[in-house]
Structures are given as C-alpha cells and as structure tokens.
Design a protein around this motif. Structure first.
Motif, PDB file in Angstrom:
ATOM      1  N   LEU A  47      -6.146  -6.090 -28.283  1.00 34.97           N
ATOM      2  CA  LEU A  47      -6.017  -6.433 -26.871  1.00 34.97           C
ATOM      3  C   LEU A  47      -4.554  -6.626 -26.481  1.00 34.97           C
ATOM      4  O   LEU A  47      -3.738  -7.099 -27.267  1.00 34.97           O
ATOM      5  CB  LEU A  47      -6.793  -7.712 -26.556  1.00 34.97           C
ATOM      6  CG  LEU A  47      -8.288  -7.707 -26.879  1.00 34.97           C
ATOM      7  CD1 LEU A  47      -8.913  -9.049 -26.540  1.00 34.97           C
ATOM      8  CD2 LEU A  47      -9.002  -6.580 -26.157  1.00 34.97           C
ATOM      9  N   ALA A 126      -7.591  -3.794 -23.157  1.00 36.08           N
ATOM     10  CA  ALA A 126      -7.539  -3.211 -24.495  1.00 36.08           C
ATOM     11  C   ALA A 126      -6.238  -2.459 -24.723  1.00 36.08           C
ATOM     12  O   ALA A 126      -5.771  -1.701 -23.859  1.00 36.08           O
ATOM     13  CB  ALA A 126      -8.728  -2.282 -24.709  1.00 36.08           C
ATOM     14  N   ASN A 163     -10.033  -0.436 -27.377  1.00 38.06           N
ATOM     15  CA  ASN A 163     -11.444  -0.578 -27.005  1.00 38.06           C
ATOM     16  C   ASN A 163     -12.345  -0.441 -28.225  1.00 38.06           C
ATOM     17  O   ASN A 163     -13.254  -1.256 -28.447  1.00 38.06           O
ATOM     18  CB  ASN A 163     -11.843   0.489 -25.987  1.00 38.06           C
ATOM     19  CG  ASN A 163     -11.201   0.292 -24.638  1.00 38.06           C
ATOM     20  OD1 ASN A 163     -10.049   0.671 -24.454  1.00 38.06           O
ATOM     21  ND2 ASN A 163     -11.924  -0.290 -23.710  1.00 38.06           N
ATOM     22  N   ALA A 166     -11.995  -3.371 -30.685  1.00 37.59           N
ATOM     23  CA  ALA A 166     -12.627  -4.581 -30.156  1.00 37.59           C
ATOM     24  C   ALA A 166     -14.138  -4.525 -30.319  1.00 37.59           C
ATOM     25  O   ALA A 166     -14.781  -5.515 -30.690  1.00 37.59           O
ATOM     26  CB  ALA A 166     -12.258  -4.773 -28.686  1.00 37.59           C
TER      27      ALA A 166
END
Length: 481
Positions: A47, A126, A163, A166
């Motif tokens: 992030l 992200a 992304n 995560a």
C-alpha cells in the motif's frame, strides 16, 4: 459469534459481505483486523496509503444501519484497496510517483464511487509500478518495491502489484486495479489471485467500465479498471456492482469448447507448462473439450499495434493532469521527478514520440485486423473462450538495484516487460475481456495463472466459465507469512 483473526482473514469478499449483512460480523471489527494486518505486513509494500480513520468511520456507519438497510447494500462493510492511479477524493492518487505525492482529485472515479455507494469501505491505496509503466511493481519511490507474499525476494507482477499482494496476503479481500496490457492479470497470476480485465472493445458502448479522466492513463484506447480478488465469485460481485449487470449465466463443463491458441502455449517455462497442462487434464476429465488453434497471425498483428499505447500516453497523461488540476500540469514536469530508472527511460521515449508516424495505421489497420482474427476464430471454431497460461514464466527475483529489467528463459536473457506481457497483450490490444485464475503451484510453490479470453461483451459468461473452472482446479493455499 466471536470471530478469530484467522477466521476473518480467511473470508472471501462474498463471505464477508454475507456475514456483515446477517449481523454475524461487525464491519468495525473486520476493518480493524485488516488495518492491523496491513500494518503488520508493511514490509511487503503493498500500500501507498492506509485509510485508518476513514475506513473505521465508514465501518461504523455500516454497523449503525438497520438490518434491512444493510441487506440492501451488496458490498456492506467490504474493505477494498484501490490502485494508486485511480482517482479517490479522500486518499492520494499519485500513480506511485513523487511529483503527485499526496495529490487528491476532487472526485472519486465512477467505478470507485459505485463500490462505495454499495457499502464498500476504502481500506487504502495500492502500490504499483511507477506510473503503470512496467510489470514488476519494482517501485523506486516510497514505499519501495512491492514484494511477493509467496517469497518476498520475488516480484509480484504488475503494474497492479500492490492490489494483488494485498489480496493474496489477506490484507484485503478484494480491490480494483487497472489493466492496459496485462496489469491486473499478470500480478494475479504470480500471486495466486483472480484478475479480471473487462471488455473495452472500440470504446463507447463496448467499454464495460466508464471512468473518463479518472484513471492516470497510459492509453485511452486500451486502459480499463478491473477487479482483483481471491475467487471468481468475488470478482463477479465487484463487476456486478460497478456495471449493474448481475447476470449469472449457467455453464455446464461437459461439452464446453475451449480454444488453445498455439502461439500462447509455445516456449513456456517448463514449470509453467507442467501446471497449465495439469489444469487442462483436470478440466478435460470434467468434460471440457479443448480445440487446438493455429492463430499464426496473432503475434505479428499484435506487434504492429505497439504504436497505439506508445503514442497515446503523452497526450492522455497531459489531459489527465489538466482535467484533475494536478500539482504538475505537463508531462515534462512529471517526468523530472520519476524515481524508477526503467520508467525514466520509458518517459524519455514517450516525450520523443517516435511512433507518431505509425499510430494511424496501428489504430485503423492492424488493430481491426487483430480484432477480426479473434472474431473469426470464435465464430469458425465455435469456441466459448480461449485458454492459455497467463504468463510464460513464474515470478522471478526482484532486483531493487536495476529494476528487474531482464529475466532468463531457456538459457536466454529477455526483456522482463516483453516476456511477461507476451500472452496478455494481444487480447488487451483487441479490447477483449480476460480473466486470470489460479491453475496451481509449481514444484517450488509458486502460483501459476491460467487465462480465459472471450468475445467482446461476453464478460458475465466468461466469469461464469471461470467460476466453473475454479471449482475443478481448486483454490491455492495462502502464502505463509
């Protein structure tokens, strides 16, 4: 009931929403668990911004709703991460580049707004390959290169690497990235996730997601937002909310015709081929009929479309900077502070614009011929979708000194971006929908993705096929972190 941390982290997006809607799980508890997870795994650099106060406040609003109000929200309390090049009003939209650090557009991208209106909670932005100009997510700007949760010494793919990491690392159940040539599908494949590129076609009514001037662009002809999630059902849930298309086509594997394009199965790394062929055998046993396709013109036609993105970036980035009142207003200013060496080189070429003379023929001659090749193949071969390995090699070592610029395949050193984009680029050029889902893991434990491409506009059916395949292929074990 009291949920353990592990139970919360294991929830898919669909499961989390169902639990919150039913009053079995408090959105506030779930968001707090994921915020703590994000902080604990900050070394993965997934992030660029964490929405601590805003996410908890949004979750509290969900918890305060009456049961019938929650039930009407299709994403009630669902935490999502949004790629750093998609406009968000409450968090930065920096494209992971220093010149735009802390820049907040005035409004959310339409795709993001639809998620929030449906009850989603913005967990954070992200990380990504700087300005989306690469497929490794080896970012030299803060917070640094994104690391693969299956092995932090490896690349996660990109440019939507943050992304995918995560989602794979259980920091968030789902998110929205962007895909120009493979930026959702490649990192999904390398981290064991599902990545979806919706139809773009020739724009207009064929474009499934409409986010004008709301994505820091590379190419208006090819750019699109799209979901990254842990299951196809989760990707389909986000797609339905963004588009309003909730169709759930029925798919029977027995007799389903799937094309195997020869150029996209040629020259694979042995570990990729072993997993992909194993997935094919499982699907054949379930009744899927595979059709070998020559498609010898595919790569030559695709190569001739290269000038489209190379030429459009300059004008498109400039237009986004101006339309969003960014802190820098020219591409020249933006380029001055680029942190990643590979991206600096790309932008130097963009500013020179050497492909301008070839742009019109690429757009009006070669791209239509590529599209026609796909259309003819689907029609004449009567195939429901095309299937092939998303990438031709698994995740390779992250090089935070030189930017992971070359990879080794069959004893040869190849340009990293060219190698990883080989299989995802053609259908993106043609504007087709593409879905990458996990096919299995190599002997070394690295995720391998298999991609399904369908005709323009077949998005919901493609997702249904992917869901049916997923039932056969099974889910990957999460990374041990």
């Amino acid at each position: 009931m009291a949920w353990t941390v592990d139970e919360q982290l294991a929830l898919t997006a669909c499961e989390a929403v169902a639990a919150i809607q039913a009053g079995k799980l408090r959105a506030t508890d779930y968001v707090a668990t994921l915020l703590a997870r994000a902080a604990a795994l900050s070394s993965l650099n997934a992030l660029t911004a964490l929405n601590m106060e805003g996410a908890l406040a949004a979750a509290q609003r969900i918890d305060a709703l009456a049961p019938d109000e929650k039930a009407r929200l299709p994403l009630a309390g669902l935490p999502v991460v949004v790629k750093d090049n998609i406009n968000t009003a409450d968090l930065q939209t920096a494209g992971a580049t220093p010149a735009l650090a802390d820049f907040k557009p005035k409004t959310n991208a339409p795709s993001v707004q639809r998620l929030l209106d449906a009850g989603a909670v913005l967990l954070g932005k992200a990380n990504m390959h700087e300005l989306a100009c690469g497929i490794t997510s080896t970012n030299f700007a803060a917070p640094g290169p994104v690391r693969n949760p299956y092995d932090p010494g490896l690349i996660p793919g990109g440019s939507s690497g943050g992304n995918a990491v995560a989602v794979a690392a259980r920091i968030a159940p789902a998110g929205i990235g962007t895909d120009t040539s493979g930026s959702n599908r490649i990192p999904a494949a390398l981290t064991g996730c599902v990545g979806f590129r919706p139809s773009v076609g020739n724009g207009g009514a064929e474009r499934r997601y409409h986010d004008p001037q709301a994505l820091l662009p590379l190419s208006h002809t090819r750019d699109t937002a799209g979901p990254i999630a842990r299951t196809v059902a989760d990707a389909a849930l986000l797609d339905a909310v963004i588009t309003g298309d909730t169709a759930q086509p029925s798919v029977t594997l027995a007799g389903l015709r799937i094309g195997l394009p020869a150029p996209l199965w040629d020259g694979l790394d042995a570990s990729i081929e072993a997993v992909a062929r194993g997935a094919q055998r499982k699907l054949e046993a379930a009744g899927v009929l595979f059709v070998e396709l020559g498609m010898s013109e595919l790569m030559p036609l695709n190569d001739r479309t290269t000038p489209i993105t190379a030429h459009e970036t300059l004008a498109d980035v400039r237009a986004w900077l101006v339309a969003n009142d960014a802190p820098v207003q020219t591409v020249e200013e933006l380029a001055l502070s680029i942190a990643s060496p590979d991206v600096r080189e790309i932008f130097a070429a963009i500013l020179a614009d050497p492909f301008a003379p070839l742009y019109q023929s690429a757009l009006t001659t070669w791209r239509p011929q590529l599209q026609q090749l796909y259309a003819t193949t689907f029609a004449n071969e009567r195939v429901d979708a095309l299937m092939f390995p998303t990438t031709i090699l698994p995740a390779t070592p992250l090089d935070d000194i030189r930017g992971s610029s070359v990879v080794s395949l069959h004893g040869q050193m190849l340009d990293t971006m060219t190698a990883y984009l080989r299989n995802t680029d053609p259908s993106a050029n043609a504007g087709l929908p593409g879905l990458s889902l996990p096919a299995g893991r190599t002997a070394d434990g690295l995720p391998v993705g298999i991609e399904l491409d369908g005709p323009v506009g077949s998005d919901r059916r493609l997702l249904a096929i992917g869901s049916a395949f997923e039932q056969v292929l099974g889910a990957l074990a999460p990374p041990i972190i």
